[in-house]
Write a protein that holds these residues in place. Structure first.
Motif, PDB file in Angstrom:
ATOM      1  N   SER A 106       0.853  -1.193   0.000  1.00  0.00           N
ATOM      2  CA  SER A 106       0.000   0.000   0.000  1.00  0.00           C
ATOM      3  C   SER A 106       0.882   1.233   0.000  1.00  0.00           C
ATOM      4  O   SER A 106       2.068   1.172   0.350  1.00  0.00           O
ATOM      5  CB  SER A 106      -0.928   0.014   1.221  1.00  0.00           C
ATOM      6  OG  SER A 106      -0.180   0.115   2.415  1.00  0.00           O
ATOM      7  N   VAL A 149      -4.725   7.125  -1.754  1.00  0.00           N
ATOM      8  CA  VAL A 149      -4.240   5.909  -1.105  1.00  0.00           C
ATOM      9  C   VAL A 149      -4.285   4.797  -2.141  1.00  0.00           C
ATOM     10  O   VAL A 149      -5.313   4.600  -2.808  1.00  0.00           O
ATOM     11  CB  VAL A 149      -5.106   5.541   0.115  1.00  0.00           C
ATOM     12  CG1 VAL A 149      -4.720   4.162   0.640  1.00  0.00           C
ATOM     13  CG2 VAL A 149      -4.945   6.576   1.211  1.00  0.00           C
ATOM     14  N   VAL A 175      -7.588   3.103   6.939  1.00  0.00           N
ATOM     15  CA  VAL A 175      -8.007   2.688   5.593  1.00  0.00           C
ATOM     16  C   VAL A 175      -8.705   1.336   5.715  1.00  0.00           C
ATOM     17  O   VAL A 175      -8.115   0.365   6.203  1.00  0.00           O
ATOM     18  CB  VAL A 175      -6.798   2.571   4.645  1.00  0.00           C
ATOM     19  CG1 VAL A 175      -7.260   2.142   3.242  1.00  0.00           C
ATOM     20  CG2 VAL A 175      -6.030   3.878   4.585  1.00  0.00           C
TER      21      VAL A 175
END
Length: 657
Positions: free
Chosen positions: A38, A53, A106
């Motif tokens: 990520s 993101v 997230v």
């Protein structure tokens, strides 16, 4: 006379219990895509707010708008809700501008390429970590009551496919006369009904299964509309259309085909058999493709080859296990079955096993890949269990073939009566005049089985004269019951048929458990994928572990040579504690007038970030709160001054996750 009905019931109950336990272990379904990276990284501390993101998975996933949520420290959403796909297996969501400092959460919920839901969450920080009140909420996709029901429906769909395809193949390829046998017809119709019902249930539950996991969302038409736009929805819809064609096939097989067979026109029977075989094969292959196009075979390496191989594997399973079930029903319920039909099925079963072995080896290599994955992952262990069950099944099948070799047409076809039965039948059909009935008194049920048959003859004569139709009907039912009992007695008295029935029953029992294991396999992450995800995670952890670097230096002055040892703990993005040691060439610690360090991440244009450590002991400096805001290949530059005019800067790169 031997009976195995109680044993049969007990075995069925045991198999249902084992199947239920296996299916219970299959829910919730294991995700087949894993988050491998990520940006920002999990736990990272960045100095400026990112614009988006990004999430990277081990395989392609289906990501709809709102599938990724980013929550600020107060639990408020700060993403724009629009999913992006920069390329490969990386997906992104944009963020609002002007984000405050603190820890952000997230949360993601997507569907992997082989149709299984994937969910998870992680955090990163802007500026510095902070407390957070963000609540991700329950992520029940793939689990809970809906997940369990979905698993049961998957098993029923596989079982229905096996009975439908295998039963029809047994009739057309091994026992044409079986098309007119009611118990055999029920097997095929039951398979069609089970597959159709399960497919409808899967289609309705699909939205809830991959989204909320709530039972009340099963009949949400909005979710159903979204499902119809996905690969899995298209596969299930195609399966329903093919089942409509299968219904027409069944109607012809048990209607026009039976009539042609009874009429005895061999040419018409052969032509119709050929047509039904071609049409049935196309429909069966299409049904098998609805699994191949939406599950394991549709993703990963060599998908173009894996899908047709998967279809062949499914067809071989159906021909073997479905035909085995139909044979079992025929041995228990049909008045007779020719030994030639049993032998033909034995050859079909052998061919199916060969196809299973070839396609299974390929699938095992593709889904497992390594010996370590075969023994060290759940998928590999289940695969070994499946291979063991197949070995047991083949062992039992060997005994079945031995019983088949002992059969003869006279032993299996019980349509002919024994001399004793023929004599009893003749006496029951004696002329009415031989013993006229003086009264019209009703005869109790079963009297025909206990008397000498004269009352049955009288009843037949009375019915013929129209004197007592009710009594005639009663006696007809009695004669039918006597005939059925006689046929059953003859069947059970045949030791060869009895032995074959027991061995085929044992085969069918193992097959039920085998099918359950196969269903669990389809909901388990393949060993190859699990190992790749584990390797990626381990590599990231290795990169993010305590970091230790040795940098030799030489300022050119007297006693200007030595080594600087830099240690970072935990050696990842965010806060780190740094220790720095200066040693002589012999390894002894010594002090220098000055030492300082700087970190640069050129790929993201970060740095140089200078750090001036504190001297705490001879040859030992330390600094706490060293912030590394991003992951990547950092350049670490250490400057050592050994005198007022002699100094040198040495550098070394290190990957920090």
């Amino acid at each position: 006379m031997k009976t195995i009905a109680p044993r049969f019931r007990h075995l069925v109950l045991l198999l249902l219990a084992v199947t239920g336990a296996l299916l219970a272990g299959a829910a919730p379904a294991s995700a087949h895509a894993a988050l491998t990276g990520s940006d920002p990284k999990q736990g990272a501390v960045v100095q400026t707010a990112p614009e988006q993101v990004s999430l990277t998975f081990s395989e392609d996933v289906a990501m709809s708008d709102g599938a990724v949520r980013v929550l600020d420290p107060a639990g408020k959403r700060v993403d724009d809700g629009k999913a992006g796909h920069p390329g490969g297996t990386t997906y992104s969501v944009g963020l609002h501008s002007g984000l405050p400092d603190g820890t952000f959460t997230v949360a993601y919920q997507v569907v992997s390429a082989d149709s299984h839901p994937v969910s998870g969450a992680f955090t990163f920080s802007i500026g510095a970590p902070s407390k957070t009140t963000a609540v991700v909420g329950d992520q029940n996709a793939g689990g809970g009551v809906v997940g369990a029901l979905y698993g049961v429906a998957r098993y029923v769909s596989y079982a229905g496919f096996v009975l439908l395809v295998g039963g029809a193949a047994f009739v057309l390829g091994c026992w044409r006369r079986g098309a007119g046998i009611k118990p055999v017809q029920r097997v095929v119709v039951a398979g069609w009904t089970a597959l159709t019902t399960a497919t409808l249930a899967l289609l309705l539950m699909r939205g809830s299964y991959t989204k909320s996991g709530k039972l009340g969302d099963i009949f949400d038409m909005t979710l159903l509309g979204e499902v119809l736009q996905t690969k899995s929805g298209a596969a299930l819809t195609s399966r329903l259309l093919l089942l409509a064609a299968a219904a027409l096939f069944i109607a012809v097989l048990f209607g026009a085909y039976v009539k042609r067979t009874e009429d005895g026109d061999e040419k018409e029977v052969k032509d119709l058999t050929f047509g039904l075989a071609i049409g049935g094969a196309v429909v069966a292959a299409g049904l098998g493709a609805t699994w191949a196009m939406a599950e394991h075979a549709s993703t990963g390496i060599q998908a173009g080859l894996a899908m047709p191989v998967d279809v062949l594997h499914l067809l071989a399973v159906a021909a073997w296990l479905g035909g085995l079930t139909t044979l079992l029903v025929a041995l228990y319920r049909a008045p007779s079955i020719e030994a030639s039909a049993v032998r033909r099925f034995s050859r079909v079963a052998f061919s199916s096993v060969v196809v299973l072995a070839v396609t299974g080896l390929y699938q095992a290599w593709r889904q497992v890949g390594t010996w370590s994955a075969l023994t060290g992952t759940r998928y590999g262990q289940l695969l070994l269990l499946k291979v063991g069950l197949i070995a047991v099944l083949l062992g039992i099948a060997w005994f079945s073939r031995r019983w088949t070799g002992r059969l003869s047409e006279g032993l299996v076809s019980e349509g002919t009566e024994t001399p004793e039965d023929a004599e009893a039948s003749a006496s029951s059909a004696a002329p009415v005049a031989a013993k006229p009935s003086a009264t019209k008194k009703p005869v109790p049920v079963g009297a025909g089985a206990q008397g000498d048959g004269s009352d049955a003859g009288a009843g037949e004569g009375s019915g013929a004269r129209g004197e007592d139709p009710e009594r005639a009907a009663q006696l007809a039912r009695q004669r039918a019951a006597v005939a059925t009992a006689r046929q059953k007695r003859v069947r059970d008295a045949d030791p060869h048929r009895f032995g074959l029935r027991r061995s085929v029953l044992a085969e069918a029992g193992v097959a039920v458990v085998l099918l359950a294991v196969t269903t669990v396999l389809t909901t388990t992450e393949p060993g190859r994928t699990e190992e790749e995800a584990t390797s990626a995670t381990s590599a990231a952890q290795a990169q993010s572990g305590p970091l230790s670097l040795k940098l030799p230096f030489d300022t050119g002055a007297k006693e200007g040579k030595g080594t600087v040892v830099v240690e970072l703990d935990p050696g990842r993005t965010g806060n780190n504690e740094m220790h720095l040691y200066v040693e002589r060439p012999g390894g002894q610690a010594f002090d220098v007038p000055e030492v300082k360090i700087a970190f640069t991440l050129e790929a993201k244009k970060l740095g140089p970030l200078p750090v001036v450590p504190d001297h705490i002991a001879t040859g030992h400096w330390t600094a706490s709160g060293v912030q590394l805001p991003g992951a990547g290949d950092w350049k670490i530059a250490v400057t050592v001054r050994t005198s007022d005019i002699d100094q040198v800067t040495v550098t070394k790169n290190a990957k920090i996750g």
